[in-house]
Scaffold this active site. Structure first.
Site, PDB file in Angstrom:
ATOM      1  N   LYS A  11       0.846  -1.190   0.000  1.00 39.22           N
ATOM      2  CA  LYS A  11       0.000   0.000   0.000  1.00 39.22           C
ATOM      3  C   LYS A  11       0.882   1.240   0.000  1.00 39.22           C
ATOM      4  O   LYS A  11       2.073   1.202   0.353  1.00 39.22           O
ATOM      5  CB  LYS A  11      -0.923   0.019   1.224  1.00 39.22           C
ATOM      6  CG  LYS A  11      -0.219   0.082   2.576  1.00 39.22           C
ATOM      7  CD  LYS A  11       0.189   1.491   3.034  1.00 39.22           C
ATOM      8  CE  LYS A  11       0.972   1.479   4.326  1.00 39.22           C
ATOM      9  NZ  LYS A  11       1.584   2.793   4.665  1.00 39.22           N
ATOM     10  N   ASP A 138      -1.974  -2.016  10.559  1.00 41.19           N
ATOM     11  CA  ASP A 138      -2.210  -1.938   9.109  1.00 41.19           C
ATOM     12  C   ASP A 138      -2.902  -3.184   8.555  1.00 41.19           C
ATOM     13  O   ASP A 138      -3.324  -3.194   7.386  1.00 41.19           O
ATOM     14  CB  ASP A 138      -0.887  -1.732   8.352  1.00 41.19           C
ATOM     15  CG  ASP A 138      -0.383  -0.298   8.425  1.00 41.19           C
ATOM     16  OD1 ASP A 138      -1.197   0.601   8.723  1.00 41.19           O
ATOM     17  OD2 ASP A 138       0.818  -0.080   8.189  1.00 41.19           O
TER      18      ASP A 138
END
Length: 292
Positions: A11, A138
Site C-alpha cells: 500500500k 495496518d
C-alpha cells in the site's frame, strides 16, 4: 484443500495525519490508503505429518519465527481453533522490507485470508480484520484492500472508490526506518501543515490527479527527512522526472510519485533506477481478492 496461493499487495499513503497520542502509547491517525499492484506471493500448505509453523522465503532479512508477523497471524488462528497439524508458509518477497509499504502487514493479512479458506473457518472479513488488528494496525486495511480512510490507530476502515490503474513510481533508499522511532520523535505541537482530507477525497472522486498530487501531506515526513535527507532528494528527483506530485509513504523511507501517463512514469523509473536500484514502476489497484 491442502494448499493455497495468494498475492500479498503493498500500500501507499495518499495522506497521513497524526491527531493525538493515546494513553497506551499509540497515536490516533487519519490516513488515506491505497493498495498498489506490487506484491509478494504467499503459499500456505497443510502439513499433516508434523505440528508447528515453518516459514521459508527468498529474502534473508525476514525472520522465520514468531518475530515474523505472518507467523503470528497463523499462530493466532491455529491456537484459536485448536488446529492440530502443521503449516508451511512460503513468502516470495518482492515488496521492499521496512519500507513504509505495509509489506509485513500485507503478508499477515494474506495468511489470515488464506487460512480462513484452507481451514474452512467460515470467518467474515470483518472478523478477520478484528483479529488482525490485535497484531498489527495496518492489517485490517490489508485484509480490506482497495482504498480507504483509516482512523483510530489505523484499524477503523471506511471504504472509498480509490485510484484505478494510475501509474506510480516508487523508490526506496538503502536505509531502514523504525516506525516506532518516527512516531516517538514526532512533536504534535510543531506540525505546520496537515492534509485537507475532504479536498483529497474530492480529488480522488473526480479523478483529478493534479489536485490530488499537489495536496498530498504526510506529517511524518518532517521527522524522517530530517534524519535521512535522501528522502527529500528522491522526492525532488521524481518531480524533476515529471511526477505530478511526490510524497513519502507511511513512516518511510519509500517515496512515490504520481504520473499522468505510462510513458512518463516508465521514463522516470528508468532514470531514477540509475540513482537508486530499488525503484519500481507500479499501478494503483482496486481489483478485489488476492487469491491466485
Amino acid at each position: 484443500m491442502n494448499k493455497i496461493h495468494l498475492k500479498s499487495r503493498a500500500k501507499i499513503n495518499l495522506s497521513l495525519d497524526v491527531l493525538a497520542r493515546r494513553l497506551d502509547g499509540y497515536h490516533e491517525v487519519r490516513m488515506i490508503m491505497q493498495e498498489i499492484d506490487l506484491y509478494d506471493r504467499i503459499s500456505l500448505m497443510n502439513r499433516q505429518d508434523r505440528p508447528g509453523i515453518r516459514i521459508s522465503t527468498n529474502c534473508p532479512y525476514i525472520p522465520k519465527n514468531n518475530a515474523n508477523i505472518a507467523y503470528r497471524a497463523a499462530d493466532l488462528l491455529r491456537k484459536k481453533f485448536n488446529i492440530p497439524w502443521g503449516l508451511d508458509i512460503h513468502i516470495d518477497k518482492k515488496i521492499p522490507v521496512a519500507a513504509g509499504l505495509a509489506g509485513g502487514s500485507s503478508n499477515a493479512a494474506s495468511v489470515l485470508l488464506g487460512l480462513n479458506q484452507l481451514w474452512d473457518l467460515g470467518l467474515t472479513k470483518e472478523c478477520l480484520m478484528g483479529l488482525g488488528a490485535t497484531i498489527g494496525a495496518d492489517i485490517p486495511f490489508c485484509i480490506n484492500g482497495g482504498a480507504a480512510i483509516a482512523e483510530g490507530i489505523g484499524e477503523k476502515i471506511t471504504n472509498i472508490d480509490g485510484l484505478h490503474n494510475v501509474w506510480l513510481v516508487l523508490s526506496k533508499p538503502c536505509i531502514s526506518i523504525s516506525t516506532k522511532e518516527v512516531y516517538s520523535s514526532l512533536d504534535l505541537s510543531k506540525i505546520k501543515k496537515r492534509p485537507d482530507t475532504p479536498k483529497l477525497l474530492k480529488a480522488i472522486e473526480e479523478r483529478n490527479l493534479y489536485t490530488l498530487s499537489k495536496n498530498m501531506v504526510n506529517v511524518l515526513e518532517a521527522v524522517s527527512e530530517q534524519k535521512y535527507p535522501i528522502i527529500r532528494e528522491l522526492k525532488k528527483k521524481l518531480i524533476e522526472f515529471q511526477a505530478l506530485g511526490s510524497m513519502m509513504s507511511g513512516s518511510g523511507p519509500t517515496v512515490f510519485g504520481i504520473f499522468k501517463t505510462y510513458e512518463s512514469a516508465k521514463a522516470a523509473c528508468a532514470n531514477l533506477r540509475i540513482i537508486n536500484k530499488q525503484t519500481y514502476l507500479v499501478q494503483s489497484y482496486c481489483g478485489g481478492n488476492n487469491y491466485e
